[in-house]
Write a protein that holds these residues in place. Structure first.
Motif, mmCIF file in Angstrom:
data_model
loop_
_atom_site.group_PDB
_atom_site.id
_atom_site.type_symbol
_atom_site.label_atom_id
_atom_site.label_comp_id
_atom_site.label_asym_id
_atom_site.label_seq_id
_atom_site.Cartn_x
_atom_site.Cartn_y
_atom_site.Cartn_z
ATOM 1 N N GLN A 45 0.846 -1.191 0.000
ATOM 2 C CA GLN A 45 0.000 0.000 0.000
ATOM 3 C C GLN A 45 0.887 1.248 0.000
ATOM 4 N N GLU A 240 -9.347 8.252 3.682
ATOM 5 C CA GLU A 240 -10.330 7.808 2.683
ATOM 6 C C GLU A 240 -10.966 8.946 1.897
ATOM 7 N N GLY A 258 -3.968 5.272 2.726
ATOM 8 C CA GLY A 258 -5.372 4.911 2.842
ATOM 9 C C GLY A 258 -5.996 4.672 1.484
ATOM 10 N N TYR A 259 -7.253 4.222 1.528
ATOM 11 C CA TYR A 259 -7.936 3.831 0.301
ATOM 12 C C TYR A 259 -8.058 4.975 -0.697
ATOM 13 N N SER A 262 -4.689 4.504 -2.451
ATOM 14 C CA SER A 262 -4.751 3.152 -3.023
ATOM 15 C C SER A 262 -5.011 2.129 -1.933
ATOM 16 N N ARG A 263 -5.687 1.072 -2.284
ATOM 17 C CA ARG A 263 -5.751 -0.094 -1.414
ATOM 18 C C ARG A 263 -4.399 -0.805 -1.486
#
Ligand code: C2E
Ligand code: MG
Ligand code: MG
Ligand code: MG
Length: 289
Positions: A45, A240, A258-259, A262-263
């Motif tokens: 990540q 997020e 964080g998402y 990117s995941r």
């Protein structure tokens, strides 16, 4: 948080199994086979440098490509591996796999990346841990500055003398130390004085509502200031939304993970995203997501 997640995911190993002991034995047997059959993989990540908009570091997160049960997240097997002691072997695999990945990235668009690996407190108990890390770095010819170790505050509660000595040895190797899930660990702040810490990762639970809740905002700002005044860098976990990212930028947080950005993704996807510039970096209004 981990518990409620665990309840759903443990069911693979609880269904039809009389008790926890049977489940533990079954899982441990599968884990030892997983090591032999090379069923673990590392996803990566990215961490966004908020000052430059660059991605210069990633966190390695283990997954288990289970032959019958598909891709398993760490919550499904790490806690029991910690109990059984199997985590020591898994940790060695993780460190070696991360070093091999760093070696493979030489001469590619991923060349600049540093990799953070997670170690649990139980892994620090192992006296030969440091030797294994050193051997992995040497065998893959990796600059120790490319490797970072993430540990949670649990290591400051028990075995403090031993853990301090292990951390000092890691630091002497040239490895960076990060405190993971900072702020939820029931430990005292004194360890920031006594231990050689390079980075603090603010726990996701503070970031989730940082733009809606005054108290989370106050805590997050205070952690950033505290860390910076001690010469420690700050990573925000679980970013997020763009609002969260802007808040963190405005308060001079160093890195965001964080998402939104990117995941955790397989290395091939990471290389592709870095080459094509498709990760969200907050630099272009139309990028990402
Ligand atoms: P962690 O080190 O705090 O890792 C962050 C976790 O949060 C990861 O879950 C990641 O996928 C997730 N995450 C990242 N960004 C977001 C976001 O924006 N929103 C939300 N909701 N979640 C986000 P993952 O991969 O399931 O790992 C869970 C935990 O398992 C890790 O927490 C770490 O404590 C442990 N773990 C993972 N890999 C290893 C390993 O190789 N060794 C050991 N000992 N533990 C590991
Ligand atoms: Mg971590
Ligand atoms: Mg964390
Ligand atoms: Mg966490």
């Amino acid at each position: 948080r981990a518990k409620s997640q665990g309840r759903n995911t443990y069911q693979f190993y609880t269904e039809g199994m009389q008790d926890r002991e049977v489940m533990r034995l079954e899982l441990d047997k599968d884990l030892s086979q997983a090591l032999a059959n090379n069923e673990f993989v590392l996803f990566y990540q990215p961490q966004l440098d908020l000052a430059t908009g660059e991605i210069n570091s990633v966190e390695a997160l283990i997954r288990w490509q289970h032959p019958r049960r598909g891709m398993l997240a760490p919550i499904e097997f790490i806690p029991l591996a910690e109990e059984s002691g199997r985590i020591t072997e898994i940790g060695r695999w993780v460190v070696l796999a991360a070093c091999r990945q760093l070696a493979q990235w030489r001469g590619t668009p991923c060349e600049q990346l540093r990799v953070a690996v997670n170690l649990s407190g139980r892994e620090l108990d192992d006296e030969s841990l440091i030797d294994h890390i050193r051997e992995a770095l040497v065998s893959e010819n990796i600059d120790p500055g490319k490797l970072e170790v993430e540990l949670t505050e649990e290591i400051f509660i028990q075995n403090i003398e031993h853990n301090l000595s292990q951390l000092s040895r890691l630091r002497e190797l040239g490895i960076q130390l990060a405190i993971d899930d900072f702020g939820v660990g029931y430990s005292s702040l004194g360890y920031l004085r006594d231990f050689p810490v390079d980075l603090l990762k603010i726990d996701r639970s503070f970031i989730t509502n940082v733009t809606e809740r005054h108290d989370d905002a106050v805590i997050t700002r205070a952690v950033i200031n505290l860390a910076h005044n001690l010469g420690i860098q700050v990573v925000a976990e679980g970013v997020e939304t763009e609002d969260q990212l802007n808040f963190l930028k405005a308060h001079r947080c160093n890195l965001a993970q964080g998402y939104l950005i990117s995941r955790p993704i397989p290395p091939a996807d990471l290389a592709k995203a870095l080459t094509e510039g498709t990760l969200f970096t907050g630099q272009h209004a139309d990028s990402g997501l």
